[in-house]
Write a protein that holds these residues in place. Structure first.
Motif, PDB file in Angstrom:
ATOM      1  N   SER A 162       0.793  -1.228   0.000  1.00 37.62           N
ATOM      2  CA  SER A 162       0.000   0.000   0.000  1.00 37.62           C
ATOM      3  C   SER A 162       0.823   1.275   0.000  1.00 37.62           C
ATOM      4  CB  SER A 162      -0.929   0.018   1.232  1.00 37.62           C
ATOM      5  OG  SER A 162      -1.834  -1.066   1.203  1.00 37.62           O
ATOM      6  N   LEU A 163       2.112   1.185   0.317  1.00 35.36           N
ATOM      7  CA  LEU A 163       2.915   2.397   0.461  1.00 35.36           C
ATOM      8  C   LEU A 163       4.170   2.400  -0.404  1.00 35.36           C
ATOM      9  CD1 LEU A 163       2.600   2.676   4.351  1.00 35.36           C
ATOM     10  CD2 LEU A 163       1.413   4.081   2.665  1.00 35.36           C
ATOM     11  N   ALA A 216      -2.402   4.847  -7.371  1.00 39.18           N
ATOM     12  CA  ALA A 216      -3.142   5.248  -6.170  1.00 39.18           C
ATOM     13  C   ALA A 216      -4.636   5.118  -6.438  1.00 39.18           C
ATOM     14  CB  ALA A 216      -2.795   6.687  -5.790  1.00 39.18           C
ATOM     15  N   ALA A 260      -6.527   2.558  -0.809  1.00 44.12           N
ATOM     16  CA  ALA A 260      -6.528   3.352   0.421  1.00 44.12           C
ATOM     17  C   ALA A 260      -7.467   2.746   1.459  1.00 44.12           C
ATOM     18  CB  ALA A 260      -6.940   4.792   0.113  1.00 44.12           C
ATOM     19  N   LEU A 279       4.929   8.559   0.802  1.00 48.17           N
ATOM     20  CA  LEU A 279       4.502   7.162   0.865  1.00 48.17           C
ATOM     21  C   LEU A 279       5.632   6.268   1.383  1.00 48.17           C
ATOM     22  CD1 LEU A 279       2.500   7.006  -2.468  1.00 48.17           C
ATOM     23  CD2 LEU A 279       1.554   6.533  -0.211  1.00 48.17           C
ATOM     24  N   ALA A 313      -2.236   7.913   1.891  1.00 46.20           N
ATOM     25  CA  ALA A 313      -2.846   7.049   0.874  1.00 46.20           C
ATOM     26  C   ALA A 313      -4.084   7.706   0.260  1.00 46.20           C
ATOM     27  CB  ALA A 313      -3.207   5.703   1.489  1.00 46.20           C
TER      28      ALA A 313
END
Length: 271
Positions: A61-62, A153, A158, A223, A142
């Motif tokens: 996610s990052l 993204a 998110a 991020l 996010a």
């Protein structure tokens, strides 16, 4: 859930998402009303699960989206990733070095950070609060990243991050409230201290979203910074705390892998 969030701006989305993660911290702390303690093996497994979720969230996610964004913006992707990732780790190291805190299960004399006369309960809450700052920041970044309209993204990604962090916040709330209850604090006060450790997440989430919206060029760094901060928490605290009892290491290791798998499933499925 997606349709509900899409009607709001990214800052409000981040606020609602981090309210959810705080709510699960409170849910974990509420176990103090039903039991005075949880078996150490169960608690270790819960912390291991939380570690697995955070490791997966840090990458899926990052870090990975941060690298993709860096490439799309014409940055040197590997350099952006290293600077952001190490920056997050250094930030948490400095916080760990100077903020007074005490990890659950340790004696008051083993508190870390600047020496203080603060009560044990305050030090325990600060330890978990320190975990929650990068978690809230990660969720905010996010949702802020979605507004940048970059392919890597997505609102689903998110939401997956918020769900994953919320799930792993449950044992963190328990990790604060249960030790306080065992030491003689009332159920209500133990709960309030436990849930209070998660209240920093909405603040960090809103600040993270505002920050990247105002300065989108540094979004890849932000991020990767959040990823580095979360990995620091996992390696420096969650994994050692979950594996203090050598008899439970195999169980905790599998719990960590389950946590990783759950977060990976959420991110790939929703992202």
């Amino acid at each position: 859930m997606v349709d509900f969030l899409l009607q709001f701006n990214p800052v409000t989305q981040a606020f609602f998402a981090t309210l959810f993660t705080w709510a699960l911290t409170a849910a974990g702390a509420s176990l103090v009303f039903f039991a005075k303690e949880i078996k150490p093996k169960t608690m270790d497994g819960m912390l291991g699960f939380a570690a697995g979720v955070m490791i997966a969230a840090s990458f899926w996610s990052l870090l990975a989206p941060g690298i993709e964004m860096a490439e799309s913006l014409g940055h040197t992707a590997w350099l952006t990733a290293v600077i952001g990732f190490m920056g997050g780790g250094i930030f948490m190291r400095l916080t760990d070095r100077f903020l007074p805190h005490l990890h659950p299960g340790f004696k008051t004399s083993e508190s870390e950070g600047v020496k203080t006369s603060w009560q044990r309960s305050t030090l325990l809450v600060l330890a978990i609060t320190m975990h929650n700052i990068p978690e809230g920041l990660a969720v905010g970044v996010a949702f802020g990243a979605v507004a940048a309209d970059l392919p890597s993204a997505t609102i689903g990604g998110a939401i997956a991050l918020a769900l994953g962090i919320g799930i792993q916040n449950f044992p963190e709330g328990t990790a604060v409230s249960m030790p306080l209850r065992r030491e003689g604090m009332s159920k209500w006060k133990s709960f309030m201290m436990g849930q209070g450790s998660g209240m920093v997440e909405p603040v960090a989430g809103v600040l993270g979203a505002l920050f990247v919206l105002k300065m989108q060029n540094i979004l890849p760094y932000a991020l990767c910074f959040a990823a580095g901060a979360m990995i620091f928490v996992v390696v420096e605290e969650l994994i050692p705390e979950s594996q203090r009892n050598s008899k439970n290491i195999d169980f905790v290791t599998m719990a960590t892998m389950v946590g990783f798998s759950v977060m990976m499933m959420l991110d790939v499925g929703l992202g």
